[in-house]
Enzyme design. Structure first.
Site, PDB file in Angstrom:
ATOM      1  N   CYS A   2       0.688  -1.275   0.027  1.00  0.00           N
ATOM      2  CA  CYS A   2       0.046   0.045   0.050  1.00  0.00           C
ATOM      3  C   CYS A   2       0.819   1.357  -0.056  1.00  0.00           C
ATOM      4  O   CYS A   2       1.917   1.486   0.755  1.00  0.00           O
ATOM      5  CB  CYS A   2      -0.837  -0.045   1.167  1.00  0.00           C
ATOM      6  SG  CYS A   2      -1.799  -1.228   1.555  1.00  0.00           S
ATOM      7  N   ARG A  27       4.990  -0.159  -6.101  1.00  0.00           N
ATOM      8  CA  ARG A  27       4.917  -1.319  -4.973  1.00  0.00           C
ATOM      9  C   ARG A  27       3.983  -2.019  -5.046  1.00  0.00           C
ATOM     10  O   ARG A  27       4.129  -3.206  -4.086  1.00  0.00           O
ATOM     11  CB  ARG A  27       4.670  -0.099  -3.588  1.00  0.00           C
ATOM     12  CG  ARG A  27       5.789   0.973  -3.574  1.00  0.00           C
ATOM     13  CD  ARG A  27       5.331   2.140  -2.618  1.00  0.00           C
ATOM     14  NE  ARG A  27       5.209   1.506  -1.158  1.00  0.00           N
ATOM     15  CZ  ARG A  27       6.055   1.761  -0.153  1.00  0.00           C
ATOM     16  NH1 ARG A  27       6.907   2.601  -0.428  1.00  0.00           N
ATOM     17  NH2 ARG A  27       5.836   1.479   0.898  1.00  0.00           N
ATOM     18  N   TRP A  73      -3.100  -2.465  -1.462  1.00  0.00           N
ATOM     19  CA  TRP A  73      -2.651  -4.034  -1.522  1.00  0.00           C
ATOM     20  C   TRP A  73      -3.485  -4.808  -0.268  1.00  0.00           C
ATOM     21  O   TRP A  73      -3.244  -4.818   0.755  1.00  0.00           O
ATOM     22  CB  TRP A  73      -1.109  -4.328  -1.416  1.00  0.00           C
ATOM     23  CG  TRP A  73      -0.882  -5.616  -1.907  1.00  0.00           C
ATOM     24  CD1 TRP A  73      -0.222  -5.979  -3.112  1.00  0.00           C
ATOM     25  CD2 TRP A  73      -0.491  -6.612  -1.045  1.00  0.00           C
ATOM     26  NE1 TRP A  73       0.004  -7.241  -3.255  1.00  0.00           N
ATOM     27  CE2 TRP A  73       0.217  -7.626  -1.900  1.00  0.00           C
ATOM     28  CE3 TRP A  73      -0.595  -7.039   0.236  1.00  0.00           C
ATOM     29  CZ2 TRP A  73       0.478  -8.770  -1.629  1.00  0.00           C
ATOM     30  CZ3 TRP A  73       0.082  -8.230   0.798  1.00  0.00           C
ATOM     31  CH2 TRP A  73       0.335  -9.133  -0.059  1.00  0.00           C
ATOM     32  N   ASN A  99      -1.903   2.371   5.915  1.00  0.00           N
ATOM     33  CA  ASN A  99      -1.121   1.048   5.572  1.00  0.00           C
ATOM     34  C   ASN A  99      -0.890   0.125   6.672  1.00  0.00           C
ATOM     35  O   ASN A  99      -0.681   0.999   7.907  1.00  0.00           O
ATOM     36  CB  ASN A  99       0.231   1.542   5.030  1.00  0.00           C
ATOM     37  CG  ASN A  99       0.103   2.232   3.646  1.00  0.00           C
ATOM     38  OD1 ASN A  99      -0.810   2.206   2.873  1.00  0.00           O
ATOM     39  ND2 ASN A  99       1.266   2.899   3.171  1.00  0.00           N
ATOM     40  N   GLY A 100      -0.933  -1.035   6.502  1.00  0.00           N
ATOM     41  CA  GLY A 100      -0.253  -1.860   7.785  1.00  0.00           C
ATOM     42  C   GLY A 100      -1.656  -2.617   8.069  1.00  0.00           C
ATOM     43  O   GLY A 100      -2.753  -3.135   7.142  1.00  0.00           O
ATOM     44  N   GLU A 477      17.601 -17.536  -7.421  1.00  0.00           N
ATOM     45  CA  GLU A 477      17.304 -16.236  -7.743  1.00  0.00           C
ATOM     46  C   GLU A 477      16.687 -16.321  -9.288  1.00  0.00           C
ATOM     47  O   GLU A 477      15.561 -15.785  -9.540  1.00  0.00           O
ATOM     48  CB  GLU A 477      18.517 -15.134  -7.743  1.00  0.00           C
ATOM     49  CG  GLU A 477      18.096 -14.076  -8.142  1.00  0.00           C
ATOM     50  CD  GLU A 477      16.838 -13.172  -7.542  1.00  0.00           C
ATOM     51  OE1 GLU A 477      16.487 -13.611  -6.540  1.00  0.00           O
ATOM     52  OE2 GLU A 477      16.582 -12.179  -8.075  1.00  0.00           O
ATOM     53  N   GLU A 484       8.004 -14.919 -10.955  1.00  0.00           N
ATOM     54  CA  GLU A 484       7.259 -13.701 -10.327  1.00  0.00           C
ATOM     55  C   GLU A 484       7.020 -12.950 -11.386  1.00  0.00           C
ATOM     56  O   GLU A 484       5.872 -12.243 -11.420  1.00  0.00           O
ATOM     57  CB  GLU A 484       8.313 -12.767  -9.443  1.00  0.00           C
ATOM     58  CG  GLU A 484       9.228 -12.227  -9.778  1.00  0.00           C
ATOM     59  CD  GLU A 484      10.111 -11.535  -8.699  1.00  0.00           C
ATOM     60  OE1 GLU A 484       9.533 -11.195  -7.708  1.00  0.00           O
ATOM     61  OE2 GLU A 484      11.471 -11.443  -8.759  1.00  0.00           O
ATOM     62  N   HIS A 500      16.235 -36.505  -6.441  1.00  0.00           N
ATOM     63  CA  HIS A 500      15.710 -37.266  -5.226  1.00  0.00           C
ATOM     64  C   HIS A 500      14.226 -36.551  -4.945  1.00  0.00           C
ATOM     65  O   HIS A 500      13.808 -36.365  -3.869  1.00  0.00           O
ATOM     66  CB  HIS A 500      16.426 -36.516  -3.877  1.00  0.00           C
ATOM     67  CG  HIS A 500      17.831 -37.180  -3.981  1.00  0.00           C
ATOM     68  ND1 HIS A 500      18.276 -38.311  -3.885  1.00  0.00           N
ATOM     69  CD2 HIS A 500      18.899 -36.472  -4.189  1.00  0.00           C
ATOM     70  CE1 HIS A 500      19.511 -38.372  -3.926  1.00  0.00           C
ATOM     71  NE2 HIS A 500      20.117 -37.484  -4.169  1.00  0.00           N
ATOM     72  N   LYS A 595       6.374  -4.164  -4.031  1.00  0.00           N
ATOM     73  CA  LYS A 595       7.732  -3.947  -3.762  1.00  0.00           C
ATOM     74  C   LYS A 595       8.358  -3.783  -2.487  1.00  0.00           C
ATOM     75  O   LYS A 595       9.622  -3.900  -2.273  1.00  0.00           O
ATOM     76  CB  LYS A 595       8.027  -2.383  -4.641  1.00  0.00           C
ATOM     77  CG  LYS A 595       9.696  -2.093  -4.835  1.00  0.00           C
ATOM     78  CD  LYS A 595      10.155  -2.971  -5.903  1.00  0.00           C
ATOM     79  CE  LYS A 595      11.628  -2.625  -6.141  1.00  0.00           C
ATOM     80  NZ  LYS A 595      12.592  -3.656  -6.772  1.00  0.00           N
TER      81      LYS A 595
HETATM   82  C1  F6R Z   1      12.080 -10.363  -6.056  1.00  0.00           C
HETATM   83  C2  F6R Z   1      11.942  -9.206  -4.792  1.00  0.00           C
HETATM   84  C3  F6R Z   1      11.487  -9.722  -3.464  1.00  0.00           C
HETATM   85  C4  F6R Z   1      12.275  -8.735  -2.320  1.00  0.00           C
HETATM   86  C5  F6R Z   1      11.714  -9.288  -0.988  1.00  0.00           C
HETATM   87  C6  F6R Z   1      12.535  -8.602   0.141  1.00  0.00           C
HETATM   88  O1  F6R Z   1      12.146  -9.551  -7.171  1.00  0.00           O
HETATM   89  O2  F6R Z   1      12.260  -7.968  -4.928  1.00  0.00           O
HETATM   90  O3  F6R Z   1      11.681 -11.241  -3.455  1.00  0.00           O
HETATM   91  O4  F6R Z   1      13.672  -9.185  -2.430  1.00  0.00           O
HETATM   92  O5  F6R Z   1      10.472  -8.777  -0.961  1.00  0.00           O
HETATM   93  O6  F6R Z   1      12.311  -7.211  -0.131  1.00  0.00           O
HETATM   94  P1  F6R Z   1      13.526  -6.236   0.486  1.00  0.00           P
HETATM   95  O7  F6R Z   1      14.906  -6.474  -0.458  1.00  0.00           O
HETATM   96  O8  F6R Z   1      12.962  -4.770   0.054  1.00  0.00           O
HETATM   97  O9  F6R Z   1      13.692  -6.374   1.893  1.00  0.00           O
END
Ligand code: F6R
Length: 600
Positions: A2, A27, A73, A99-100, A477, A484, A500, A595
């Site tokens: 949010c 975000r 969100w 937010n929260g 990764e 994603e 396995h 984000k």
């Molecule tokens: C994936 C991505 C997320 C963040 C995770 C942690 O592309 O960006 O997996 O890495 O949400 O976020 P931060 O790094 O902001 O703590």
């Protein structure tokens, strides 16, 4: 997650609110809304879906010099117009964005608000109803607001408007980010500095359990018990142009391309004129004194942490553990005598990391944050911060922040070696310089990655990534990036582990990306790839000039073995990008993702 923007001043609030919300779009959100103060009370506009739909709904001239806006969100209640913010109290005197997550909202509803009518399923509506409840009991709005905040358990960033006083907005926070931007004859409140850049670059922090009364020319900050707080403002070093896409079709592609420049920038930021590493003396002492480093992170940052462990152990011989913050938070393992906690977080706001930070600080341990956002919560609250200097990362999928985190961890590892008087032959700055040049080459060869995405991922249901040693951490990764943004079910595996159990999922044509850059396990990874190819898998090999074999699809120039993750990341990011493009996905704003993950 949010986003919040509030405005009060001499301009039409709508423009600043919409522009700010658009900046926060990255975000992640599923509905949006604004409220403007008019002489007939607050006028609300809200829509499910994108801000574009909200703009259409507003359609035309609306006025009001005070307003609040929100991108939601969903946490409590599905994404819908009714659940979208702003929310109003029953008598419509108060309007709020939040937010929260309020953990005790059901209890508060039962204890204080049994007679109120609720228009949404959200926990947020309880807050605005409570403000009205206390106001009806004779409290001033400032008092009613603070009293309400003092009853909330959980996390919140809130901005409130009062129909009876359009000359002020009320803001408060606990655990969720919120800052005040101070302009000239206008002030703004938002969950992210970037949303306020059209108004100002000067900001005042609100700390947890503080509330502010903001007018067009004044900010009054108080603790929840009413004690006045004085806090100096600070200037943010952020350029509005960094938040623009320029000629790129997507932020993600722009940010992938920025990686060589980011690495060079990091070298510059962390190197003295005499070529030595520039790190705070206290960080060096903490590194020297600790007997074990505990890295806390989530998602992509966790994957960077896995590489950080290798670097710290191999270069500096410092025992290091990497933990998923949300797991550590509720299940603390046995700790060493003198731990140092390192939080890796692009946003610096991740609630799971913050939970751990708050707890270990209470336990008296030293803390260091590695983040891309100076002034973020984790940065402010840790003892030390290392900035990753990647510039704002807008695409939800993290790319340049990830490679920047690994680069800073490489520098930290080298410094840690020096701090202990070790004679390491690992020259992080020189090796990172080479990495930046190799990254340039990879960025110039996007057509290869586009072809791989087309050949292997265009219409697959699932995809596997395998690797061993450092390559294993990178394939985790690679799989996360692909899933994603393209929604292909993708999993990363240690090369030896696939057989396995998971090998049962290999069918004719299943894509398997084998990353094999580590000479000591090159043969083993290739054998693992043969095992799946014998069962019909369509294997794609990513190797280096040192490990290459005839027929490998992607061959990268060789860099220092410990830094190969920095270069293998790029083809994996690009494959994910092109796969998502071919599948028609919204690359920069993938569904359901946020984000900055500010709730646990
Ligand atoms: C994936 C991505 C997320 C963040 C995770 C942690 O592309 O960006 O997996 O890495 O949400 O976020 P931060 O790094 O902001 O703590």
């Amino acid at each position: 997650m949010c986003g919040i923007v509030g405005y009060i001043g001499h301009k039409q609030a709508k423009d600043t609110l919409i522009k700010g919300l658009e900046v926060l779009e990255y975000r992640g959100y599923d509905s949006a809304g604004i409220a403007l103060a008019t002489k007939n009370g607050a006028k609300l506009y809200k829509e499910k879906g994108r801000i574009a739909s909200l703009k259409e709904a507003i359609n035309g001239d609306v006025s009001g010099m005070t307003g609040i806006g929100h991108t939601r969100w969903a946490t409590h209640g599905k994404p819908s117009k009714a659940n979208a913010h702003p929310h109003q109290s029953q008598n419509k005197r108060f309007t709020l964005v939040h937010n929260g997550v309020v953990d005790n909202y059901q209890q508060l509803k039962r204890d204080y608000l049994p007679d109120k009518h609720f228009a949404s399923d959200t926990d947020s509506e309880v807050i605005v109803q409570l403000v009205e409840y206390f106001s009806e009991k004779g409290k001033s709005t400032d008092e009613a607001f603070r009293q309400t905040l003092s009853l909330l358990h959980g996390s919140y960033a809130i901005v409130l408007m009062d129909n009876e006083n359009a000359d002020a907005i009320y803001a408060g926070k606990n655990k969720s980010p919120l800052l005040i931007g101070t302009g000239s004859g206008e002030n703004v409140v938002a969950s992210d500095t970037m949303a306020m850049l059209t108004v100002t670059k000067e900001f005042i922090e609100i700390h947890d359990e503080e509330a502010a009364v903001v007018t067009n020319d004044d900010v009054q900050l108080k603790k929840l018990d009413g004690t006045l707080v004085h806090r100096e403002s600070f200037q943010a070093e952020i350029d509005e142009a960094d938040t623009e896409k320029g000629t790129y079709s997507h932020f993600m592609l722009k940010e992938i391309d920025e990686q060589p420049a980011v690495i060079r920038n990091i070298i510059q930021e962390y190197q003295n004129k005499d070529g030595n590493i520039k790190l705070e003396k206290d960080i060096r002492t903490a590194l020297e004194e600790t007997d074990r480093i505990y890295i806390m992170a989530a998602g992509t940052s966790y994957h960077a942490g896995l590489i950080g462990k290798e670097l710290l152990e191999k270069v500096a011989k410092k025992p290091t553990e990497v933990h998923i913050a949300s797991e550590f938070l509720y299940d603390e393992p046995m700790l060493s005598e003198n731990p140092l906690f390192v939080f890796i977080s692009q946003s610096g706001e991740t609630a799971d990391c913050r939970g751990v930070l708050v707890r270990v600080k209470k336990q008296g341990y030293r803390t260091l944050t590695v983040t891309n956002v100076p002034g973020s919560t984790l940065s402010r609250e840790a003892d030390f911060t290392l900035h990753t200097h990647a510039g704002p990362e807008i695409a939800v999928a993290s790319t340049k922040a990830y490679t920047a985190q690994m680069s800073v961890l490489a520098i930290l590892a080298m410094d840690c070696a020096h701090a202990q008087g070790m004679n390491s032959d690992f020259d992080a700055m020189k090796e990172l310089g080479l990495v930046a040049s190799v990254m340039d080459t990879i960025c110039d060869q996007k057509d290869i990655m586009e072809q791989v995405a087309r050949d292997y991922m265009a219409d697959t249901r699932n995809c596997f990534f395998i690797g061993r040693s450092l390559d294993y951490h990178v394939v985790l990764e690679g799989a996360l990036k692909l899933k994603e943004i393209s929604y292909v079910q993708a999993e990363g595996f240690a090369g030896g582990e696939l057989k396995h159990g998971t090998i049962a999922l290999i069918e004719e044509g299943t894509p398997v990306v084998a990353v094999t850059t580590q000479p000591h396990v090159n043969r083993n990874t290739r054998s693992n790839a043969q095992e799946v190819m014998a069962r019909g898998a369509n294997a794609c090999f990513i190797s280096t000039e040192e490990t290459r074999e005839e027929g490998d699809q992607i061959v990268l120039p060789t860099v220092h073995r410990l830094l190969t993750p920095l270069i293998t990341a790029l083809p994996l990011q690009l494959i994910a990008y092109y796969a998502a493009m071919h599948r028609g996905c919204d690359v920069d704003k993938p569904r359901n993702l946020a984000k900055s993950v500010t709730v646990e």
